[in-house]
Motif scaffolding. Structure first.
Motif, PDB file in Angstrom:
ATOM      1  N   HIS A 160       0.870  -1.177   0.000  1.00  0.00           N
ATOM      2  CA  HIS A 160       0.000   0.000   0.000  1.00  0.00           C
ATOM      3  C   HIS A 160       0.906   1.226   0.000  1.00  0.00           C
ATOM      4  O   HIS A 160       1.775   1.349   0.867  1.00  0.00           O
ATOM      5  N   ILE A 161       0.719   2.093  -0.968  1.00  0.00           N
ATOM      6  CA  ILE A 161       1.443   3.357  -1.001  1.00  0.00           C
ATOM      7  C   ILE A 161       0.425   4.428  -0.638  1.00  0.00           C
ATOM      8  O   ILE A 161      -0.566   4.636  -1.354  1.00  0.00           O
ATOM      9  N   LEU A 162       0.643   5.048   0.511  1.00  0.00           N
ATOM     10  CA  LEU A 162      -0.265   6.064   1.031  1.00  0.00           C
ATOM     11  C   LEU A 162       0.449   7.395   0.926  1.00  0.00           C
ATOM     12  O   LEU A 162       1.521   7.577   1.513  1.00  0.00           O
ATOM     13  N   ALA A 163      -0.111   8.317   0.165  1.00  0.00           N
ATOM     14  CA  ALA A 163       0.587   9.560  -0.148  1.00  0.00           C
ATOM     15  C   ALA A 163      -0.320  10.765   0.013  1.00  0.00           C
ATOM     16  O   ALA A 163      -1.504  10.718  -0.331  1.00  0.00           O
ATOM     17  N   VAL A 164       0.270  11.836   0.516  1.00  0.00           N
ATOM     18  CA  VAL A 164      -0.435  13.112   0.603  1.00  0.00           C
ATOM     19  C   VAL A 164      -0.402  13.757  -0.773  1.00  0.00           C
ATOM     20  O   VAL A 164       0.650  13.827  -1.414  1.00  0.00           O
TER      21      VAL A 164
END
Length: 175
Positions: free
Chosen positions: A29-33
């Motif tokens: 999972h790549i969680l990015a602002v």
């Protein structure tokens, strides 16, 4: 040393097993602002994610509230997006710099210890707030330079693909 393909979990380079070994497949999972726009960075990200055997999910979070406390609100949004029980890797310039082989071995160790989900957190323009770094199982640096956030996504996707290939004994990675 000859390499065996590790599709069913046989040993590969360095005694590691591939990402879908007997313990079970990983989910990244790549969680990015922030939101990505179309462009070469997004194309590069998509190219590497498209090569992955393990699923890679991108979740973008946005803080739409103006004013002070932006990093704190971004931290809340990122941490809320982390799947339950996931191993958390915070990308931060103050983190530990690992070689590609070291990150591949770290991913394999998490997988072998039963991790099903690994979440990589990418902060906004001001970086990550302390609660994100404190929650992280690993604070990882891509080096001392500052990188555009869309490039970080592409660079991370390439490193995940590289880790997959290292663990499978594929010659994509050369020393």
């Amino acid at each position: 040393m000859g390499h065996r393909h590790a599709r069913s979990g046989e040993l590969a380079v360095g005694g590691c097993r591939n990402l879908t070994a007997a313990v079970g497949p990983l989910r990244f999972h790549i969680l990015a602002v922030g939101r990505a726009r179309r462009g070469p960075e997004q194309d590069l990200y998509n190219a590497y994610v498209g090569r992955m055997r393990a699923p890679v999910a991108l979740r973008e979070v946005e803080n739409r509230k103006a004013g002070t406390g932006r990093m704190g609100r971004e931290a809340e949004l990122l941490l809320k997006a982390v799947p339950k029980g996931a191993t958390v890797v915070a990308l931060d310039e103050r983190g530990k710099a690992l070689s590609s082989i070291e990150i591949a071995h770290r991913i394999a160790a998490w997988r072998d210890d039963g991790a099903g989900d690994i979440a990589f957190l990418i902060g906004g323009a001001d970086g990550l707030d302390d609660p994100v770094r404190c929650r992280a199982d690993l604070v990882l640096s891509l080096g001392p330079m500052t990188w555009p956030h869309l490039m970080v996504r592409a660079m991370l996707a390439e490193q995940l693909y590289r880790a997959q290939q290292i663990l499978a004994g594929h010659p994509y990675h050369r020393e």
